[in-house]
Design a protein around this motif. Structure first.
Motif, short mmCIF file in Angstrom:
data_model
loop_
_atom_site.label_atom_id
_atom_site.label_comp_id
_atom_site.label_asym_id
_atom_site.label_seq_id
_atom_site.Cartn_x
_atom_site.Cartn_y
_atom_site.Cartn_z
N UNK A 145 3.70 106.76 34.97
CA UNK A 145 4.32 105.75 35.81
C UNK A 145 3.25 105.27 36.78
N UNK A 146 3.35 104.01 37.14
CA UNK A 146 2.34 103.39 37.99
C UNK A 146 3.00 102.67 39.15
N UNK A 147 2.55 102.98 40.34
CA UNK A 147 3.06 102.37 41.56
C UNK A 147 4.56 102.66 41.66
N UNK A 148 5.23 102.10 42.60
CA UNK A 148 6.66 102.38 42.77
C UNK A 148 7.51 101.18 42.38
N UNK A 151 3.19 99.02 27.59
CA UNK A 151 3.59 98.91 28.99
C UNK A 151 5.08 98.62 28.99
N UNK A 152 5.80 99.31 29.86
CA UNK A 152 7.21 99.04 30.08
C UNK A 152 7.34 98.58 31.52
N UNK A 153 7.80 97.34 31.69
CA UNK A 153 7.92 96.74 33.01
C UNK A 153 9.39 96.60 33.35
N UNK A 154 9.86 97.35 34.34
CA UNK A 154 11.26 97.31 34.74
C UNK A 154 11.51 96.14 35.67
N UNK A 155 12.69 95.57 35.55
CA UNK A 155 13.10 94.47 36.41
C UNK A 155 13.95 95.01 37.57
N UNK A 156 13.60 94.66 38.80
CA UNK A 156 14.46 94.86 39.94
C UNK A 156 14.70 96.28 40.41
N UNK A 157 13.71 97.17 40.25
CA UNK A 157 13.89 98.52 40.77
C UNK A 157 13.15 98.66 42.09
N UNK A 158 13.71 99.51 42.94
CA UNK A 158 13.17 99.79 44.27
C UNK A 158 13.15 98.56 45.16
N UNK A 193 3.57 103.32 31.33
CA UNK A 193 2.76 103.18 30.13
C UNK A 193 3.10 104.38 29.26
N UNK A 194 3.42 104.10 28.00
CA UNK A 194 3.86 105.15 27.08
C UNK A 194 3.23 104.95 25.72
N UNK A 195 3.29 105.98 24.91
CA UNK A 195 2.90 105.89 23.51
C UNK A 195 4.15 106.12 22.68
N UNK A 196 4.37 105.26 21.68
CA UNK A 196 5.57 105.36 20.86
C UNK A 196 5.31 104.82 19.45
N UNK A 197 6.09 105.32 18.51
CA UNK A 197 6.07 104.79 17.14
C UNK A 197 7.16 103.74 16.95
N UNK A 198 7.99 103.53 17.96
CA UNK A 198 9.06 102.54 17.87
C UNK A 198 8.50 101.12 17.93
N UNK A 248 13.17 106.72 41.42
CA UNK A 248 11.95 107.45 41.72
C UNK A 248 11.11 107.53 40.45
N UNK A 249 9.81 107.37 40.62
CA UNK A 249 8.94 107.33 39.45
C UNK A 249 8.92 108.66 38.70
N UNK A 250 9.09 109.76 39.39
CA UNK A 250 9.18 111.06 38.69
C UNK A 250 10.43 111.10 37.82
N UNK A 251 11.53 110.53 38.31
CA UNK A 251 12.77 110.48 37.52
C UNK A 251 12.61 109.53 36.33
N UNK A 252 11.96 108.41 36.55
CA UNK A 252 11.69 107.48 35.45
C UNK A 252 10.86 108.16 34.37
N UNK A 253 9.82 108.84 34.79
CA UNK A 253 8.95 109.55 33.84
C UNK A 253 9.76 110.57 33.03
#
Length: 178
Positions: A41-44, A9-16, A49-54, A23-28
């Motif tokens: 992307x979930x909600x605005x 899960x990636x939780x952004x601080x202070x957007x929108x 939620x992503x899958x990564x090897x990092x 915009x969630x499409x732009x974030x995606x």
């Protein structure tokens, strides 16, 4: 890299809010451009939620840099494995649907910051509980969230780079996307 893919899960601080619009499409699209897989992307309110090897710390730095570059704001994110998000969502001792009270979870990339916030909340008579090194749950009477000790504190510059808060209902939706 850790070699095996993990769901995060990636939780952004202070957007929108406060003039920062993502915009969630732009974030995606930005997250996909980083080579992250299964991007949702979930909600605005800045949840992905992503899958990564990092490793989580590398993923955090990579995403923050990309958001700063693409959207031109001081981006901060919290990155947690989805298994941990689900565990934390189930650990919250408050009801998600109480008609009088909102339940929140504040996440931090710095456990010492949560220690400070717990002290702030206690001094303000806040109902709160530490869920782990990266999260605390708290409540606020409906209509008074912005007046609560923790809401006021997390809005201060000292805490902005290391914290983000989600309503418990939102957190459960994120956990369900894993």
């Amino acid at each position: 890299m850790n070699g095996s893919a993990t769901r995060f899960a990636i939780l952004l601080r202070g957007v929108n809010v406060g003039g920062v619009t993502v915009k969630m499409a732009d974030l995606r699209a930005v997250l996909q451009s980083l080579g992250l897989l299964e991007v949702q992307t979930l909600l605005a309110s800045g949840n992905a939620v992503v899958t990564s090897v990092l490793e989580p710390a590398v993923l955090k730095d990579t995403v923050e840099h990309a958001l700063r570059t693409e959207f031109g704001y001081e981006a901060w994110v919290i990155v947690l494995p989805m298994a941990r998000v689900a565990e934390l969502a189930e650990t919250v001792p408050y009801a998600a649907d109480d008609p009088a009270v909102h339940a929140y979870v504040t996440f931090s990339s710095d456990p010492a910051i949560l220690d400070e916030l717990l002290d702030v909340g206690a001094a303000g008579g806040q109902e709160q509980v530490r869920l782990g090194p990266e999260a605390m749950a708290w409540t606020a009477r409906k209509g008074l969230t912005l007046d609560s000790a923790l809401s006021k504190a997390t809005g201060k510059l000292r805490y902005k780079s290391a914290t983000t808060t989600r309503n418990l209902r939102t957190l459960r939706k994120i956990a369900g996307a894993g």
